[in-house]
Write an enzyme that holds these catalytic residues in place. Structure first.
Site, PDB file in Angstrom:
ATOM      1  N   ASN A  67       5.551  -2.571  -8.879  1.00  0.00           N
ATOM      2  CA  ASN A  67       7.015  -2.365 -10.478  1.00  0.00           C
ATOM      3  C   ASN A  67       8.187  -3.528 -11.012  1.00  0.00           C
ATOM      4  O   ASN A  67       8.523  -4.038 -11.043  1.00  0.00           O
ATOM      5  CB  ASN A  67       6.986  -0.831 -10.551  1.00  0.00           C
ATOM      6  CG  ASN A  67       7.771   0.044  -9.260  1.00  0.00           C
ATOM      7  OD1 ASN A  67       8.134  -1.142  -8.824  1.00  0.00           O
ATOM      8  ND2 ASN A  67       8.671   0.407  -9.684  1.00  0.00           N
TER       9      ASN A  67
ATOM     10  N   GLU B 144      12.429   3.922   0.436  1.00  0.00           N
ATOM     11  CA  GLU B 144      12.561   3.870  -0.455  1.00  0.00           C
ATOM     12  C   GLU B 144      11.395   4.077  -1.177  1.00  0.00           C
ATOM     13  O   GLU B 144      10.105   3.797  -1.352  1.00  0.00           O
ATOM     14  CB  GLU B 144      13.222   2.120  -1.552  1.00  0.00           C
ATOM     15  CG  GLU B 144      14.457   1.663  -0.798  1.00  0.00           C
ATOM     16  CD  GLU B 144      15.733   2.148  -1.301  1.00  0.00           C
ATOM     17  OE1 GLU B 144      15.757   2.474  -2.209  1.00  0.00           O
ATOM     18  OE2 GLU B 144      16.547   1.947  -0.409  1.00  0.00           O
TER      19      GLU B 144
ATOM     20  N   CYS C 127      11.027   3.571  -9.676  1.00  0.00           N
ATOM     21  CA  CYS C 127      11.358   4.537  -9.545  1.00  0.00           C
ATOM     22  C   CYS C 127      12.809   5.222 -10.085  1.00  0.00           C
ATOM     23  O   CYS C 127      12.802   6.566  -9.823  1.00  0.00           O
ATOM     24  CB  CYS C 127      12.062   4.181  -8.425  1.00  0.00           C
ATOM     25  SG  CYS C 127      13.089   2.995  -8.363  1.00  0.00           S
TER      26      CYS C 127
ATOM     27  N   GLU D   5      19.578  -0.114   0.682  1.00  0.00           N
ATOM     28  CA  GLU D   5      19.327  -1.544  -0.197  1.00  0.00           C
ATOM     29  C   GLU D   5      20.154  -2.051  -0.550  1.00  0.00           C
ATOM     30  O   GLU D   5      20.995  -0.978  -1.333  1.00  0.00           O
ATOM     31  CB  GLU D   5      18.247  -1.422  -0.391  1.00  0.00           C
ATOM     32  CG  GLU D   5      16.913  -1.768   0.468  1.00  0.00           C
ATOM     33  CD  GLU D   5      15.144  -2.103   0.093  1.00  0.00           C
ATOM     34  OE1 GLU D   5      15.008  -1.684  -1.498  1.00  0.00           O
ATOM     35  OE2 GLU D   5      13.988  -2.523   0.980  1.00  0.00           O
TER      36      GLU D   5
HETATM   37  P1  NAD Z   1       2.384   2.840  -3.205  1.00  0.00           P
HETATM   38  O1  NAD Z   1       2.602   3.772  -2.233  1.00  0.00           O
HETATM   39  O2  NAD Z   1       0.987   3.243  -3.723  1.00  0.00           O
HETATM   40  O3  NAD Z   1       1.760   1.165  -2.409  1.00  0.00           O
HETATM   41  C1  NAD Z   1       3.920   0.731  -2.441  1.00  0.00           C
HETATM   42  C2  NAD Z   1       3.169  -0.229  -1.281  1.00  0.00           C
HETATM   43  O4  NAD Z   1       2.472  -0.157  -0.059  1.00  0.00           O
HETATM   44  C3  NAD Z   1       1.988  -1.271  -2.173  1.00  0.00           C
HETATM   45  O5  NAD Z   1       2.441  -2.470  -1.176  1.00  0.00           O
HETATM   46  C4  NAD Z   1       0.239  -0.625  -1.262  1.00  0.00           C
HETATM   47  O6  NAD Z   1      -0.199  -1.551  -1.364  1.00  0.00           O
HETATM   48  C5  NAD Z   1       1.107  -0.204  -0.372  1.00  0.00           C
HETATM   49  N1  NAD Z   1       0.461   0.798   0.875  1.00  0.00           N
HETATM   50  C6  NAD Z   1      -0.250   1.854   0.006  1.00  0.00           C
HETATM   51  N2  NAD Z   1      -1.044   2.966   0.938  1.00  0.00           N
HETATM   52  C7  NAD Z   1      -0.575   2.050   2.216  1.00  0.00           C
HETATM   53  C8  NAD Z   1      -1.141   2.472   3.393  1.00  0.00           C
HETATM   54  N3  NAD Z   1      -1.724   3.907   3.708  1.00  0.00           N
HETATM   55  N4  NAD Z   1      -0.327   1.636   4.911  1.00  0.00           N
HETATM   56  C9  NAD Z   1       0.473   0.648   4.169  1.00  0.00           C
HETATM   57  N5  NAD Z   1       1.304   0.392   2.870  1.00  0.00           N
HETATM   58  C10 NAD Z   1       0.343   1.186   1.837  1.00  0.00           C
HETATM   59  O7  NAD Z   1       3.099   2.206  -4.565  1.00  0.00           O
HETATM   60  P2  NAD Z   1       3.354   1.683  -6.373  1.00  0.00           P
HETATM   61  O8  NAD Z   1       2.178   3.027  -6.865  1.00  0.00           O
HETATM   62  O9  NAD Z   1       3.086   0.993  -5.640  1.00  0.00           O
HETATM   63  O10 NAD Z   1       4.335   1.894  -6.371  1.00  0.00           O
HETATM   64  C11 NAD Z   1       4.708   3.075  -7.029  1.00  0.00           C
HETATM   65  C12 NAD Z   1       6.402   3.496  -6.168  1.00  0.00           C
HETATM   66  O11 NAD Z   1       7.276   3.424  -5.436  1.00  0.00           O
HETATM   67  C13 NAD Z   1       6.621   5.441  -7.027  1.00  0.00           C
HETATM   68  O12 NAD Z   1       6.678   6.442  -6.428  1.00  0.00           O
HETATM   69  C14 NAD Z   1       8.279   4.536  -7.208  1.00  0.00           C
HETATM   70  O13 NAD Z   1       9.043   5.488  -7.414  1.00  0.00           O
HETATM   71  C15 NAD Z   1       8.108   3.698  -6.070  1.00  0.00           C
HETATM   72  N6  NAD Z   1       9.389   2.726  -6.195  1.00  0.00           N
HETATM   73  C16 NAD Z   1      10.424   3.163  -5.269  1.00  0.00           C
HETATM   74  C17 NAD Z   1      11.741   2.372  -5.570  1.00  0.00           C
HETATM   75  C18 NAD Z   1      12.938   2.783  -4.656  1.00  0.00           C
HETATM   76  O14 NAD Z   1      13.863   1.424  -4.596  1.00  0.00           O
HETATM   77  N7  NAD Z   1      13.158   4.021  -4.442  1.00  0.00           N
HETATM   78  C19 NAD Z   1      10.966   1.306  -5.901  1.00  0.00           C
HETATM   79  C20 NAD Z   1      10.442   1.226  -6.948  1.00  0.00           C
HETATM   80  C21 NAD Z   1       9.152   1.577  -6.866  1.00  0.00           C
END
Ligand code: NAD
Length: 487
Positions: free
Chosen positions: A161, A260, A294, A468
């Site tokens: 995102n 995060e 997020c 962060e």
């Molecule tokens: P996601 O958890 O599906 O994926 C995030 C990352 O993790 C990607 O690079 C993905 O390839 C990787 N991933 C997925 N499964 C994995 C596994 N089993 N092992 C290792 N890596 C794995 O999240 P998304 O859909 O890409 O992003 C949206 C989410 O991120 C939302 O929940 C959002 O709130 C959160 N987010 C949080 C912050 C924050 O700062 N708190 C910032 C941005 C997004």
């Protein structure tokens, strides 16, 4: 608008399809299709790394580690500063690239590039200010000296995102602290990560200090890296579900974790709030990145006296947004990242309607190419609707009515998440009081945007561990070492 046939410089997706970046080498490959969410068409393919490539990235990070940790902080700082300057020079190209692979409106992409670049500037400054401690023991008989050492090789995993900012928010403090890193960007948006790695090369980042790999099997690839005793740090941004899995994986070798994770931000509007300011803030808190943030306002709690005017004003603003491809400069709300994201939003809206919510604007998915959902406002949403408890991650604003401050605080805290919250009230005493009672890591008081590289970003409860940005962000990549010194 159809996608232009060619893009300039770093905006050209083909330029970043060279493949994995390991030890300063670009290794060609394919297997991961990068899709334009504005049309559903293929942009390019990038390499799909397996466990062997991931372990070569750890080898490269290890080979570069000693040299980088002994590089003078001033020199590390200047490299980060050059990276910042290069991002600024290429800002428009990077913004177009982000819009292409992520779909977000160009204005949002420009904002992201500026925000992302600032982490390099901020940590260029922090690199030269890493401190230690000296104190006497309470008895006065001994001395305590504490040094902060680089924590070691860090695996950085980022979501789609904010493909630039989530990477720089980790790379910049890690490099400033003297760590070498392996970045694993989301498979949906790898091009921005590769583009930034090229800029890092130009800025003078030595080979192996930053490695980037894309994979369609993130589970086994990450597990292999975490099982390698040379890896000492995992910094993850993504969903709470994947965060939990990774915490369990990291536990096997007791790897230090920063997390995060997801949010479910409440946005509280009290009767005496400045209505226009609250609407301006609501549009930013809800619609930045089309709701795919997020920190996005996920639940609007509005006091009875201002409720109807707020709903009317929000619906008018949401209905006026221009929907289209992110890279069309007229667009204010781009597509969602995938068809599955649209399905999820549609399901949440259908559930809320079935439980009695009223659609004020939007509410029906669009029949056009690409992955679009229209800006939507719902009112009379029951608090047991799924939409109150799940991250919407889309342009939907559910509005709930409340009567008392206690009720608003109770509703705001009714979630497993604790990332961000927003409070609008002209009574600053009330706003601060409510802010203190809401269990989140960040509170916007009469502000709809809180992200700032100089501030600590992060959540409580199941929204994460650690912070962060800010002066504390670098501590996530430093390990204190205590010297008991007799002198
Ligand atoms: P996601 O958890 O599906 O994926 C995030 C990352 O993790 C990607 O690079 C993905 O390839 C990787 N991933 C997925 N499964 C994995 C596994 N089993 N092992 C290792 N890596 C794995 O999240 P998304 O859909 O890409 O992003 C949206 C989410 O991120 C939302 O929940 C959002 O709130 C959160 N987010 C949080 C912050 C924050 O700062 N708190 C910032 C941005 C997004």
């Amino acid at each position: 608008m159809t996608r232009p046939a060619a893009f300039n410089g770093y905006a050209d997706p083909h330029r970043h399809a060279a493949g994995l970046y390991i030890g300063g080498n670009w290794l060609a490959g394919d297997g991961i299709a990068v899709i334009d969410p504005s049309t559903g068409d293929l942009l390019v393919e990038v390499a799909d790394a397996g466990v062997d490539e991931a372990l070569s990235a750890v080898d490269a990070a290890e080979a570069a580690a000693a040299g980088w940790r002994s590089t003078a902080p001033r020199e590390r700082s200047e490299i980060l500063r050059r990276w910042f300057e290069l991002m600024r020079e290429r800002a428009e190209e990077l913004a177009v690239l982000i819009s292409l692979e992520n779909g977000k409106a160009l204005a949002d992409a420009r904002g992201e590039v500026a925000y992302a670049a600032e982490f390099f500037r901020w940590y260029a400054e922090e690199a030269t200010r890493i401190g230690g401690e000296f104190r006497h023991t309470p008895s006065g008989a001994h001395n305590i000296l504490v040094d902060h050492e680089p924590i070691g090789i860090a695996v950085l995993i980022t979501p789609w995102n904010f493909p630039a900012a989530m990477a720089t928010r980790k790379i910049a403090p890690a490099l400033a602290a003297g760590c070498t890193v392996i970045l694993k960007p989301a498979a949906e948006t790898p091009l921005t990560a590769y583009a930034m790695a090229r800029l890092g090369e130009e800025a003078g980042v030595p080979a192996g200090v930053v490695n980037v790999l894309t994979t369609a099997q993130p589970g086994p690839v990450t597990a292999a890296m975490l099982a390698d005793p040379r890896v000492r740090k995992l910094s993850f941004t993504g969903s709470t579900g994947v965060g939990r899995t990774l915490l369990a994986e990291a536990a096997k070798s007791v790897v230090h974790c920063s997390m995060e994770l997801g949010g479910n931000a409440p946005f509280l509007v009290f009767d005496d709030a400045d209505l226009e300011a609250a609407l301006d803030g609501a549009m930013i808190a809800k619609m930045r990145n089309g709701g795919e943030a997020c920190t996005a306002a996920n639940r609007f709690y509005v006091q009875s006296g201002i409720h109807d005017a707020f709903v009317e004003g929000l619906a008018a603003r949401m209905a006026a947004l221009k929907i289209g491809p992110g890279y069309d400069p007229q667009t204010q709300c781009g597509p969602m990242i995938t068809p599955q994201a649209v399905d999820k939003i549609d399901r949440l809206v259908a559930d809320a309607r079935a439980r009695g919510a009223r659609v004020v604007t939007g509410g029906d998915r669009l029949t056009r190419d690409g992955f679009y959902y229209p800006p939507t406002v719902l009112e009379n949403v029951p608090t047991d609707a799924e939409i109150a408890h799940e991250e919407i991650f889309g342009p939907v604003a559910p509005v709930y009515r409340f009567r008392t401050e206690d009720e608003a605080v109770q509703l705001a805290n009714d979630t497993e998440h604790g990332l961000a919250a927003y409070v609008y009230s002209r009574d600053i005493m009330q706003a601060m009081r409510v802010g203190r009672r809401i269990d989140t890591g960040m509170i916007g008081i009469n502000r709809g945007l809180m992200s700032d590289p100089a501030a600590p970003f992060g959540g409580t409860k199941q929204s994460g561990l650690g912070r962060e940005g800010g002066v504390t962000g670098i501590l996530e990549f430093l390990e204190p070492k205590y010297f008991a010194v007799e002198f």
